[in-house]
Write an enzyme that holds these catalytic residues in place. Structure first.
Site, mmCIF file in Angstrom:
data_model
loop_
_atom_site.group_PDB
_atom_site.id
_atom_site.type_symbol
_atom_site.label_atom_id
_atom_site.label_comp_id
_atom_site.label_asym_id
_atom_site.label_seq_id
_atom_site.Cartn_x
_atom_site.Cartn_y
_atom_site.Cartn_z
ATOM 1 C CB THR A 205 -1.010 0.100 1.187
ATOM 2 O OG1 THR A 205 -1.782 -1.157 1.317
ATOM 3 C CG2 THR A 205 -1.905 1.228 1.279
ATOM 4 C CB SER A 206 3.763 2.199 1.945
ATOM 5 O OG SER A 206 3.091 2.211 3.335
ATOM 6 C CE1 TYR B 242 -14.975 -0.221 -7.791
ATOM 7 C CE2 TYR B 242 -14.640 -1.896 -9.244
ATOM 8 C CZ TYR B 242 -15.355 -0.874 -8.882
ATOM 9 O OH TYR B 242 -16.309 -0.428 -9.707
ATOM 10 C CE1 TYR C 48 -1.961 -4.667 4.466
ATOM 11 C CE2 TYR C 48 -1.067 -4.362 2.251
ATOM 12 C CZ TYR C 48 -1.550 -3.867 3.407
ATOM 13 O OH TYR C 48 -1.489 -2.219 3.517
ATOM 14 N NE ARG D 196 -5.243 2.313 1.091
ATOM 15 C CZ ARG D 196 -4.350 3.384 0.881
ATOM 16 N NH1 ARG D 196 -3.704 3.762 2.005
ATOM 17 N NH2 ARG D 196 -4.295 3.957 -0.290
ATOM 18 C CE LYS E 107 1.007 -3.964 6.461
ATOM 19 N NZ LYS E 107 1.280 -3.265 5.288
ATOM 20 C CB ILE F 125 4.554 -4.684 7.420
ATOM 21 C CG1 ILE F 125 4.860 -6.198 7.729
ATOM 22 C CG2 ILE F 125 4.681 -4.169 6.124
ATOM 23 C CD1 ILE F 125 4.434 -7.216 6.665
#
Length: 306
Positions: free
Chosen positions: A54-55, A117, A143, A148, A172, A214
């Site tokens: 994501t980052s 999504y 993850y 999100r 995660k 993380i």
């Protein structure tokens, strides 16, 4: 023969930095700057590196760019610490392709996000992850970030994946429900690797048997995040707690806008990168940037403007 993943389970622990993807002023990926950021992380004690999570703004990268970012990171790390790139996508075939590429590159593990999504049900999530896991030998870290992706990987689904896919070795959890993460270890086994993706839960997850964190904050303050894990591993609970609370102000300000916008703003103020994001992401408001700057001053990360 079932492959033994104990070696990587012992090595992939502590502070895993989910590295941002640096862009130049013209929005091209800055691979030289990525190499510099990796060196900065490792010089400050980071235990492992991930990219294109994501980052790393993966949805703003082309498929080809994602491969190049992984390849460049693997080359820059040079085996000094474990490397676990993010290979997930909302598209199943892209996820398959990127996860296979991670294996080809020589990554130690792949982090695969719950598809965002499209909101798959739990049966579809199971099929997606099992198909990906069965296609590779590389260890997989699921993850789970429901804020999100709009869907939560339920504990029962994760436990079934753990049982049927030997290379799914951990998760995660960017899930603020601490009851949920407790039940992950209860149902998946205490040896299942649990990483925190919620900054204020990085220390608490260690207390229940987590493998590490993380944390996007480690882009900005890698030493304190790594030191918190080191203190815990050495049995210095008081020091781990102290660092947990020392990091809270920075954690708070870096999540007042959507990650990684505040993190990139902070790194820009520190002179590490051009604080550039690709649309539809953009820099934080001027008010928040001022607050980030004041916070960085408190942490000794920037000099006072004259």
């Amino acid at each position: 023969m079932v492959k033994n993943y104990e070696n990587i389970k012992q090595r992939l622990r502590g502070s895993v930095t989910p590295l941002i993807t640096p862009f130049k002023a013209n929005y091209e990926v800055d691979y030289e700057k990525q190499t510099e950021l990796i060196d900065y992380q490792l010089q400050n004690g980071t235990h492992a590196i991930s990219v294109t999570g994501t980052s790393g703004e993966p949805s703003s990268l082309t498929l080809e760019e994602r491969v190049y970012v992984m390849e460049n990171a693997h080359k820059a790390i040079r085996g000094r610490v474990p490397f676990a790139p993010g290979t997930g996508s909302t598209n199943h075939e892209e996820t398959m392709y990127l996860t296979k590429k991670a294996q080809e590159i020589g990554a130690d593990a792949a982090m695969v996000i719950v598809p965002y999504y499209n909101k798959p049900n739990q049966h579809a999530l199971f099929k997606h992850f099992k198909t990906v896991a069965d296609a590779v030998d590389i260890p997989i870290i699921v993850y789970n970030i429901p804020g999100r992706t709009a869907v939560n990987m339920e504990v029962e689904t994760l436990a079934r994946l753990r049982e049927e896919c030997p290379n799914i070795i951990g998760v995660k959890e960017s899930n603020k429900d601490f009851e949920h993460v407790n039940r992950v270890l209860l149902h998946c086994g205490r040896d299942f690797m649990l990483f925190s993706g919620i900054e204020l839960l990085c220390y608490p997850m260690l207390a229940i048997g987590g493998a590490g964190s993380i944390s996007a904050t480690s882009n900005v303050e890698p030493k304190k995040v790594a030191d918190m894990h080191n203190a815990w591993a050495e049995g210095d609970v008081e020091q781990a707690q102290n660092l947990h609370f020392e990091l809270m102000k920075l954690n708070d300000v870096l999540f007042k806008d959507t990650n990684p916008a505040p993190v990139k703003a902070a790194l820009g103020m520190m002179g590490k990168i051009e604080p550039v994001l690709r649309l539809p992401m953009d820099v934080p408001s001027e008010k928040l940037q001022n607050e980030i700057y004041e916070t960085l001053m408190d942490y000794g990360k920037v000099l006072q403007q004259t």
